[in-house]
Scaffold this active site. Structure first.
Site, mmCIF file in Angstrom:
data_model
loop_
_atom_site.group_PDB
_atom_site.id
_atom_site.type_symbol
_atom_site.label_atom_id
_atom_site.label_comp_id
_atom_site.label_asym_id
_atom_site.label_seq_id
_atom_site.Cartn_x
_atom_site.Cartn_y
_atom_site.Cartn_z
ATOM 1 N N ASN A 1 -42.658 13.256 129.173
ATOM 2 C CA ASN A 1 -42.113 11.898 129.316
ATOM 3 C C ASN A 1 -41.203 11.702 130.518
ATOM 4 O O ASN A 1 -40.275 10.913 130.470
ATOM 5 C CB ASN A 1 -41.393 11.478 128.028
ATOM 6 C CG ASN A 1 -42.292 11.572 126.826
ATOM 7 O OD1 ASN A 1 -43.476 11.268 126.920
ATOM 8 N ND2 ASN A 1 -41.760 12.008 125.713
ATOM 9 N N ALA A 2 -41.487 12.409 131.592
ATOM 10 C CA ALA A 2 -40.693 12.257 132.811
ATOM 11 C C ALA A 2 -41.342 11.300 133.797
ATOM 12 O O ALA A 2 -40.715 10.925 134.791
ATOM 13 C CB ALA A 2 -40.476 13.617 133.478
ATOM 14 N N SER B 1 -47.408 11.416 135.389
ATOM 15 C CA SER B 1 -48.679 10.706 135.585
ATOM 16 C C SER B 1 -48.469 9.400 136.328
ATOM 17 O O SER B 1 -49.307 9.010 137.150
ATOM 18 C CB SER B 1 -49.357 10.447 134.236
ATOM 19 O OG SER B 1 -49.688 11.663 133.610
ATOM 20 N N GLU C 1 -51.987 17.236 134.357
ATOM 21 C CA GLU C 1 -52.005 18.266 133.309
ATOM 22 C C GLU C 1 -52.279 19.642 133.914
ATOM 23 O O GLU C 1 -53.041 20.457 133.382
ATOM 24 C CB GLU C 1 -53.030 17.930 132.218
ATOM 25 C CG GLU C 1 -52.848 16.561 131.588
ATOM 26 C CD GLU C 1 -51.510 16.385 130.864
ATOM 27 O OE1 GLU C 1 -50.838 17.382 130.541
ATOM 28 O OE2 GLU C 1 -51.137 15.218 130.621
ATOM 29 N N CYS D 1 -28.500 13.146 125.298
ATOM 30 C CA CYS D 1 -27.074 13.251 125.619
ATOM 31 C C CYS D 1 -26.761 12.800 127.039
ATOM 32 O O CYS D 1 -25.591 12.667 127.403
ATOM 33 C CB CYS D 1 -26.594 14.687 125.415
ATOM 34 S SG CYS D 1 -27.221 15.861 126.647
#
Length: 192
Positions: A12-13, A16, A88, A147
């Site tokens: 989730n950075a 893609s 990937e 955090c």
């Protein structure tokens, strides 16, 4: 001069998204690209690179048995290719990473690989280890933990909502399965 690039991060950075944007930039300037993704990742459909923000594109697929250099040579018979993009990339084999090095060194085509660095156990994927060893340039794609610190690790969540510490290295999934964390929170979640 062509280079082998490795853009790595945790889940989730936006890897893609960055890949698709970079390919778009080439094409917008009249240069063709060749997109590839792992055959086993079918979350967006077979042969499709897609981002969580809703953009996507068709791609050729590779499996561990494929010779990527030969696949790229076949693509080059159809005309020039300014850059090869691989999503990937953690699913590449050592042999395939060497094949990509040959594409760069012998065919003069840049190759940009995007993938995870480590699995949910904190261990390198074989393809990522090979890319860390052989790439000309490496770039970290950053994301954050809940955090606010940089997330460098990922946990795989079980059906009970707790972090798993055992299991197969590869299990295809998205936000419903994986959570990106900083090392401190990963250690807390996994009891490490």
């Amino acid at each position: 001069m062509a280079k082998l690039y490795f853009h790595y991060s945790t889940m989730n950075a936006g890897k893609s998204t960055i890949l698709l944007q970079a390919s778009h930039n080439y094409r917008e300037r009249g240069m063709e690209t060749f997109l590839m993704t792992a055959q086993l990742d079918t979350r967006a459909g077979v042969g499709r690179i897609a981002s969580r923000i809703g953009i996507g594109e068709t791609a050729a697929t590779f499996s561990p048995q494929d010779d990527l250099c030969e696949m790229i040579k076949t693509r080059l018979k159809d005309g020039p290719c300014a850059c090869v993009f691989i999503d990937e990339a953690q699913f590449l084999t050592l042999r395939q990473v060497w094949q990509l090095a040959h594409v760069v060194d012998d065919l003069g085509v840049p190759v940009m690989c995007y993938g995870l660095r480590v699995d949910f156990r904190g261990e390198l994927f074989p393809g990522s280890a090979a890319l860390l060893a052989l790439s000309d340039e490496m770039r970290e794609v950053r994301t954050i933990c809940h955090c606010g610190r940089k997330a460098t690790m990922v946990v795989r969540m079980g059906d009970d909502g707790k972090a798993l510490t055992e299991g197969a290295q590869v299990q295809i999934g998205g936000n419903e399965t994986y959570v990106s964390l900083c090392r401190r929170h990963w250690r807390g979640a996994t009891g490490t």
